[in-house]
Design a protein around this motif. Structure first.
Motif, PDB file in Angstrom:
ATOM      1  N   ARG A 143       0.831  -1.212   0.000  1.00 52.25           N
ATOM      2  CA  ARG A 143       0.000   0.000   0.000  1.00 52.25           C
ATOM      3  C   ARG A 143       0.861   1.256   0.000  1.00 52.25           C
ATOM      4  O   ARG A 143       0.504   2.265  -0.622  1.00 52.25           O
ATOM      5  CB  ARG A 143      -0.956  -0.030   1.190  1.00 52.25           C
ATOM      6  CG  ARG A 143      -2.073  -1.056   1.005  1.00 52.25           C
ATOM      7  CD  ARG A 143      -2.745  -1.447   2.318  1.00 52.25           C
ATOM      8  NE  ARG A 143      -3.674  -2.545   2.103  1.00 52.25           N
ATOM      9  CZ  ARG A 143      -3.315  -3.827   2.012  1.00 52.25           C
ATOM     10  NH1 ARG A 143      -2.038  -4.156   2.109  1.00 52.25           N
ATOM     11  NH2 ARG A 143      -4.206  -4.770   1.812  1.00 52.25           N
ATOM     12  N   PHE A 146       1.847   1.918  -3.620  1.00 50.69           N
ATOM     13  CA  PHE A 146       0.759   2.545  -4.375  1.00 50.69           C
ATOM     14  C   PHE A 146       0.624   4.026  -4.018  1.00 50.69           C
ATOM     15  O   PHE A 146       0.484   4.888  -4.890  1.00 50.69           O
ATOM     16  CB  PHE A 146      -0.564   1.835  -4.084  1.00 50.69           C
ATOM     17  CG  PHE A 146      -0.739   0.513  -4.778  1.00 50.69           C
ATOM     18  CD1 PHE A 146      -0.608   0.410  -6.158  1.00 50.69           C
ATOM     19  CD2 PHE A 146      -1.044  -0.633  -4.068  1.00 50.69           C
ATOM     20  CE1 PHE A 146      -0.782  -0.806  -6.812  1.00 50.69           C
ATOM     21  CE2 PHE A 146      -1.222  -1.852  -4.707  1.00 50.69           C
ATOM     22  CZ  PHE A 146      -1.086  -1.941  -6.083  1.00 50.69           C
ATOM     23  N   GLU A 147       0.677   4.317  -2.709  1.00 53.28           N
ATOM     24  CA  GLU A 147       0.508   5.701  -2.257  1.00 53.28           C
ATOM     25  C   GLU A 147       1.665   6.583  -2.715  1.00 53.28           C
ATOM     26  O   GLU A 147       1.460   7.750  -3.078  1.00 53.28           O
ATOM     27  CB  GLU A 147       0.377   5.727  -0.739  1.00 53.28           C
ATOM     28  CG  GLU A 147      -0.926   5.105  -0.233  1.00 53.28           C
ATOM     29  CD  GLU A 147      -0.945   4.928   1.272  1.00 53.28           C
ATOM     30  OE1 GLU A 147       0.055   5.311   1.929  1.00 53.28           O
ATOM     31  OE2 GLU A 147      -1.953   4.409   1.794  1.00 53.28           O
ATOM     32  N   HIS A 150       1.301   7.756  -6.269  1.00 50.34           N
ATOM     33  CA  HIS A 150       0.266   8.779  -6.384  1.00 50.34           C
ATOM     34  C   HIS A 150       0.747  10.126  -5.819  1.00 50.34           C
ATOM     35  O   HIS A 150       0.556  11.183  -6.432  1.00 50.34           O
ATOM     36  CB  HIS A 150      -0.983   8.309  -5.653  1.00 50.34           C
ATOM     37  CG  HIS A 150      -2.070   9.339  -5.577  1.00 50.34           C
ATOM     38  ND1 HIS A 150      -2.649   9.909  -6.701  1.00 50.34           N
ATOM     39  CD2 HIS A 150      -2.684   9.911  -4.504  1.00 50.34           C
ATOM     40  CE1 HIS A 150      -3.572  10.772  -6.321  1.00 50.34           C
ATOM     41  NE2 HIS A 150      -3.599  10.804  -5.000  1.00 50.34           N
ATOM     42  N   VAL A 159      -4.011   3.720  -6.817  1.00 50.46           N
ATOM     43  CA  VAL A 159      -4.552   2.402  -7.160  1.00 50.46           C
ATOM     44  C   VAL A 159      -4.653   1.566  -5.885  1.00 50.46           C
ATOM     45  O   VAL A 159      -3.731   1.554  -5.061  1.00 50.46           O
ATOM     46  CB  VAL A 159      -3.656   1.708  -8.202  1.00 50.46           C
ATOM     47  CG1 VAL A 159      -4.158   0.302  -8.505  1.00 50.46           C
ATOM     48  CG2 VAL A 159      -3.596   2.550  -9.471  1.00 50.46           C
ATOM     49  N   GLU A 160      -5.753   0.885  -5.745  1.00 49.43           N
ATOM     50  CA  GLU A 160      -5.982   0.056  -4.562  1.00 49.43           C
ATOM     51  C   GLU A 160      -5.515  -1.373  -4.816  1.00 49.43           C
ATOM     52  O   GLU A 160      -5.349  -1.811  -5.960  1.00 49.43           O
ATOM     53  CB  GLU A 160      -7.475   0.044  -4.208  1.00 49.43           C
ATOM     54  CG  GLU A 160      -8.068   1.415  -3.941  1.00 49.43           C
ATOM     55  CD  GLU A 160      -7.554   2.048  -2.664  1.00 49.43           C
ATOM     56  OE1 GLU A 160      -7.077   1.296  -1.784  1.00 49.43           O
ATOM     57  OE2 GLU A 160      -7.611   3.292  -2.548  1.00 49.43           O
ATOM     58  N   GLN A 177      -3.849   2.207 -14.673  1.00 50.76           N
ATOM     59  CA  GLN A 177      -4.108   1.545 -13.392  1.00 50.76           C
ATOM     60  C   GLN A 177      -3.543   0.129 -13.381  1.00 50.76           C
ATOM     61  O   GLN A 177      -2.906  -0.290 -12.403  1.00 50.76           O
ATOM     62  CB  GLN A 177      -5.608   1.540 -13.092  1.00 50.76           C
ATOM     63  CG  GLN A 177      -6.168   2.919 -12.786  1.00 50.76           C
ATOM     64  CD  GLN A 177      -7.261   2.890 -11.741  1.00 50.76           C
ATOM     65  OE1 GLN A 177      -7.537   1.871 -11.123  1.00 50.76           O
ATOM     66  NE2 GLN A 177      -7.892   4.026 -11.524  1.00 50.76           N
ATOM     67  N   ILE A 180       0.267   0.228 -13.155  1.00 48.90           N
ATOM     68  CA  ILE A 180       0.727   0.484 -11.785  1.00 48.90           C
ATOM     69  C   ILE A 180       0.580  -0.779 -10.943  1.00 48.90           C
ATOM     70  O   ILE A 180       1.488  -1.160 -10.188  1.00 48.90           O
ATOM     71  CB  ILE A 180      -0.054   1.658 -11.168  1.00 48.90           C
ATOM     72  CG1 ILE A 180       0.306   2.964 -11.870  1.00 48.90           C
ATOM     73  CG2 ILE A 180       0.205   1.751  -9.661  1.00 48.90           C
ATOM     74  CD1 ILE A 180      -0.546   4.147 -11.438  1.00 48.90           C
ATOM     75  N   ARG A 181      -0.572  -1.435 -11.070  1.00 53.25           N
ATOM     76  CA  ARG A 181      -0.808  -2.644 -10.282  1.00 53.25           C
ATOM     77  C   ARG A 181       0.228  -3.720 -10.618  1.00 53.25           C
ATOM     78  O   ARG A 181       0.761  -4.388  -9.732  1.00 53.25           O
ATOM     79  CB  ARG A 181      -2.222  -3.155 -10.534  1.00 53.25           C
ATOM     80  CG  ARG A 181      -2.660  -4.261  -9.583  1.00 53.25           C
ATOM     81  CD  ARG A 181      -4.129  -4.599  -9.741  1.00 53.25           C
ATOM     82  NE  ARG A 181      -4.962  -3.528  -9.196  1.00 53.25           N
ATOM     83  CZ  ARG A 181      -5.755  -2.755  -9.939  1.00 53.25           C
ATOM     84  NH1 ARG A 181      -5.826  -2.924 -11.244  1.00 53.25           N
ATOM     85  NH2 ARG A 181      -6.487  -1.820  -9.374  1.00 53.25           N
ATOM     86  N   VAL A 184       3.759  -2.556  -9.114  1.00 50.04           N
ATOM     87  CA  VAL A 184       3.846  -2.655  -7.656  1.00 50.04           C
ATOM     88  C   VAL A 184       3.810  -4.109  -7.202  1.00 50.04           C
ATOM     89  O   VAL A 184       4.676  -4.561  -6.432  1.00 50.04           O
ATOM     90  CB  VAL A 184       2.711  -1.844  -6.993  1.00 50.04           C
ATOM     91  CG1 VAL A 184       2.594  -2.194  -5.509  1.00 50.04           C
ATOM     92  CG2 VAL A 184       2.962  -0.352  -7.164  1.00 50.04           C
TER      93      VAL A 184
END
Length: 247
Positions: A143, A146-147, A150, A159-160, A177, A180-181, A184
């Protein structure tokens, strides 16, 4: 003997209640008031509090009138341990990392163990021979990655995590998205597998123990045999408390 241990983390408060060495109850998400209520309800003989966030004393002071035995604040640099701590700067060592090492050493007292604790941070720590904590590595958790993408860019979205953490991951994202997923999640898996491979190169009989909130995500994606022990930190805290009570 009944013990109750609290792991005060960066994102949650976790607890474990042990009868001898058996875990009776565990939970997470407690407020300070709920911590006191849990102590009153479970009536432990002894309590240990470990914190990587606020000072442990803020949590232990209200508990002392509720406990007839010891209320111990775990300090990695000074608290007596059942293993050797070879970390060069123990005063900077996170309580959760050292507790996980104690738990791993108790479960596997005669072999090398690599702990992969995947939570707010991804920590890979080596316990040598079941008796010595050598240290390891700390990297951003999923997480946090992802943060960071951003927050430190002008246009990349937040992205969650996927709702189904065990669903197959696309290697090639076909939009921003999914790109990024892929970066990560696939990147973190490759990173951890690479570290495991390096440790196994000099310790072929190495056991790998997986813990932390994102253990379920990593479990099917790590190479080789993996032991999944979600309550490893709590078990280590319990063994530290028992060691201090009995010695």
């Amino acid at each position: 003997m009944r013990t109750l241990v609290f792991d005060i983390g960066n994102t949650a408060v976790k607890y474990g209640c042990f009868e001898e060495d058996g875990l009776l109850e565990a939970g997470a998400g407690l407020t300070p008031e709920q911590v006191s209520a849990t102590v009153a309800r479970l009536r432990p003989d002894h309590v240990l509090v470990a914190s990587v966030a606020a000072a442990a004393a803020q949590w232990t002071t209200p508990l002392r009138p509720l406990v007839t035995g010891r209320v111990l604040e775990f300090a990695p640099a000074t608290t007596a341990l059942p293993i050797q701590n070879a970390y060069a700067t123990p005063h900077t060592l996170g309580a959760d990392r050292l507790a996980a090492a104690v738990g791993a050493a108790w479960l596997r007292p005669a072999g090398d163990t690599l702990i992969v604790d995947a939570g707010t941070a991804i920590k890979c720590d080596w316990v040598e021979g079941g008796h010595t904590f050598r240290g390891g590595s700390i990297a951003p958790g999923l997480r946090m990655r992802f943060e960071a993408l951003h927050q430190f860019t002008g246009r990349l979205p937040l992205v969650e995590m996927p709702a189904d953490g065990q669903a197959p991951l696309a290697l090639t994202g076909d939009d921003t998205q999914s790109a990024i997923r892929s970066g990560v999640l696939n990147g973190a898996v490759a990173e951890v597998n690479g570290l495991i491979e390096q440790y196994r190169a000099f310790s072929p009989q190495l056991a790998v123990v997986l813990a932390g909130g994102d253990a379920r995500f990593f479990q099917p994606r790590l190479k080789g045999h993996i032991f999944v022990i979600p309550e490893l930190v709590l078990l280590g805290l319990h063994r530290i408390l028992v060691h201090n009570v009995e010695n």
